[in-house]
Scaffold this motif. Sequence first.
Motif, mmCIF file in Angstrom:
data_model
loop_
_atom_site.group_PDB
_atom_site.id
_atom_site.type_symbol
_atom_site.label_atom_id
_atom_site.label_comp_id
_atom_site.label_asym_id
_atom_site.label_seq_id
_atom_site.Cartn_x
_atom_site.Cartn_y
_atom_site.Cartn_z
ATOM 1 N N HIS A 149 29.412 46.657 23.372
ATOM 2 C CA HIS A 149 29.989 45.819 24.431
ATOM 3 C C HIS A 149 31.476 46.139 24.647
ATOM 4 O O HIS A 149 31.889 46.495 25.748
ATOM 5 C CB HIS A 149 29.793 44.345 24.043
ATOM 6 C CG HIS A 149 30.141 43.383 25.124
ATOM 7 N ND1 HIS A 149 29.283 42.408 25.567
ATOM 8 C CD2 HIS A 149 31.263 43.239 25.859
ATOM 9 C CE1 HIS A 149 29.862 41.714 26.525
ATOM 10 N NE2 HIS A 149 31.070 42.192 26.722
ATOM 11 N N GLY B 83 29.540 45.824 29.476
ATOM 12 C CA GLY B 83 29.205 44.498 28.950
ATOM 13 C C GLY B 83 27.698 44.332 28.850
ATOM 14 O O GLY B 83 26.948 45.309 28.797
ATOM 15 N N PHE C 277 40.718 40.125 29.561
ATOM 16 C CA PHE C 277 39.524 40.464 30.325
ATOM 17 C C PHE C 277 38.490 39.343 30.166
ATOM 18 O O PHE C 277 38.118 38.699 31.126
ATOM 19 C CB PHE C 277 38.967 41.826 29.880
ATOM 20 C CG PHE C 277 37.729 42.176 30.643
ATOM 21 C CD1 PHE C 277 37.772 42.344 32.014
ATOM 22 C CD2 PHE C 277 36.505 42.292 29.998
ATOM 23 C CE1 PHE C 277 36.617 42.621 32.746
ATOM 24 C CE2 PHE C 277 35.347 42.581 30.722
ATOM 25 C CZ PHE C 277 35.411 42.736 32.088
ATOM 26 N N HIS C 278 38.058 39.084 28.941
ATOM 27 C CA HIS C 278 37.098 37.996 28.707
ATOM 28 C C HIS C 278 37.812 36.644 28.712
ATOM 29 O O HIS C 278 38.839 36.504 28.056
ATOM 30 C CB HIS C 278 36.442 38.162 27.323
ATOM 31 C CG HIS C 278 35.480 39.296 27.237
ATOM 32 N ND1 HIS C 278 35.384 40.101 26.127
ATOM 33 C CD2 HIS C 278 34.560 39.751 28.109
ATOM 34 C CE1 HIS C 278 34.433 41.014 26.331
ATOM 35 N NE2 HIS C 278 33.936 40.828 27.523
ATOM 36 N N GLU D 61 33.678 48.452 27.896
ATOM 37 C CA GLU D 61 34.723 47.868 28.741
ATOM 38 C C GLU D 61 36.118 48.251 28.234
ATOM 39 O O GLU D 61 37.112 47.700 28.687
ATOM 40 C CB GLU D 61 34.618 46.332 28.706
ATOM 41 C CG GLU D 61 33.303 45.784 29.154
ATOM 42 C CD GLU D 61 33.119 44.294 28.821
ATOM 43 O OE1 GLU D 61 32.309 43.649 29.472
ATOM 44 O OE2 GLU D 61 33.773 43.786 27.875
ATOM 45 N N HIS E 285 37.746 39.036 34.079
ATOM 46 C CA HIS E 285 36.302 39.148 33.851
ATOM 47 C C HIS E 285 35.498 39.620 35.065
ATOM 48 O O HIS E 285 35.765 40.688 35.603
ATOM 49 C CB HIS E 285 35.767 37.807 33.299
ATOM 50 C CG HIS E 285 34.548 37.994 32.450
ATOM 51 N ND1 HIS E 285 33.570 37.026 32.323
ATOM 52 C CD2 HIS E 285 34.135 39.041 31.701
ATOM 53 C CE1 HIS E 285 32.614 37.467 31.514
ATOM 54 N NE2 HIS E 285 32.932 38.682 31.127
HETATM 55 ZN ZN LIG Z 1 32.319 41.847 28.305
#
Ligand SMILES: [Zn+2]
Length: 371
Positions: free
Chosen positions: A327, A286, A64-65, A331, A99
């Motif tokens: 955070h 986030g 994801f990140h 997510e 992301h």
């Molecule tokens: Zn994030």
Amino acid sequence: MQIKEILSVLEEMAPLAYAEDFDNVGLLVGDANTEATGVLVCHDALESVIDEAVSKKCNLIVCFHPILFSGLKKITGKNYVERAVIKAIKNDIAIYAVHTALDNHKQGVNKIFCNALGLINTKILIPKQNFIQKLVTYTIPENVEELRNALFDAGAGKIGNYEDCSFNSKGIGTYMGNEESNPEIGERFEFVENEEIKIEVIFEKHLQSKILKALFTTHVYEEVAYEIYDLQNAHQNIGLGMIGELPQEMNETDFLKFVKEKIDCGGIRHSQFLNKSIKKVAVLGGSGSFAIKNAIASGADAFLTADLKYHQFYEAENKLLLADIGHFESERFTKNHIVDYLTKKISNFAPSSPFGGIILSQENTNPVKYF
Ligand SMILES: [Zn+2]
């Protein structure tokens, strides 16, 4: 199946054009023209996740990140980013980051967040600006249906829950070709007046080359008259954050207990209680402090996000309950969504990994611990 085929499914799930300008999404490391052995889906592609990919024989990590966010001038393994990248390259492992391409998607991060809370009547909190263009073109009545359908197939004509949207008006078109012309109707040097239909359709700007290709290959005229405009309308189906409603309102304490349980938060930091019941809830997975004003303007009773600083809690201005739920936590279900999406869309993948084709990483990459 090659890695690039899996990447094109990921692009369908979250078009890279949806990502924010500051972001670094897509294929970050590796060669897309490699046979895929297995896909490991994670939140953060840390070194421990690369180890997991090696042990499970997966040569594509979907994170994801983006592990690579800003440029690297030296890659010597002096920090966790460089060590992850070195290990991935040494082991022929590709890394792809989703992301904000998924943050901005109507079915993305914030929809997943809303679903976890059972919110209904959801819509985008901050609809994306400067993302829609309009095509206007003119053709003879006999060409209208084929042309319009080609434009729709290329992605034009989608508005909210509707597709195949266009506006068509009749008029008279005129032209006269020179000695090098080859008019479809009429002759060179002949002044022609034709009944024409003006077709107007909107589309997402990243589709422009596809739309123009459809226009030029389907329009019957030698020279196609058309205009493209940038529209200032916000795109109601793309954007950051989401707002929805709880099926049943609850008081603030019950609401925070409910969130803590549904999202499995280690702790929630929140602004002061206003002794109001909570029904409308805005969320932004986030770091979402930038959206406090949008949440207030949307009429939300509560705004759930993460990474809030001390002074930002004042920005609630006694207008809503502002809560930082963590955070990672905000997510956390995103990776499950990616696994489900890929599993559903890729049916012909015969992975060589004995662990399966699409695997959810078992590494907990949340760097924040609660005492
Ligand atoms: Zn994030």
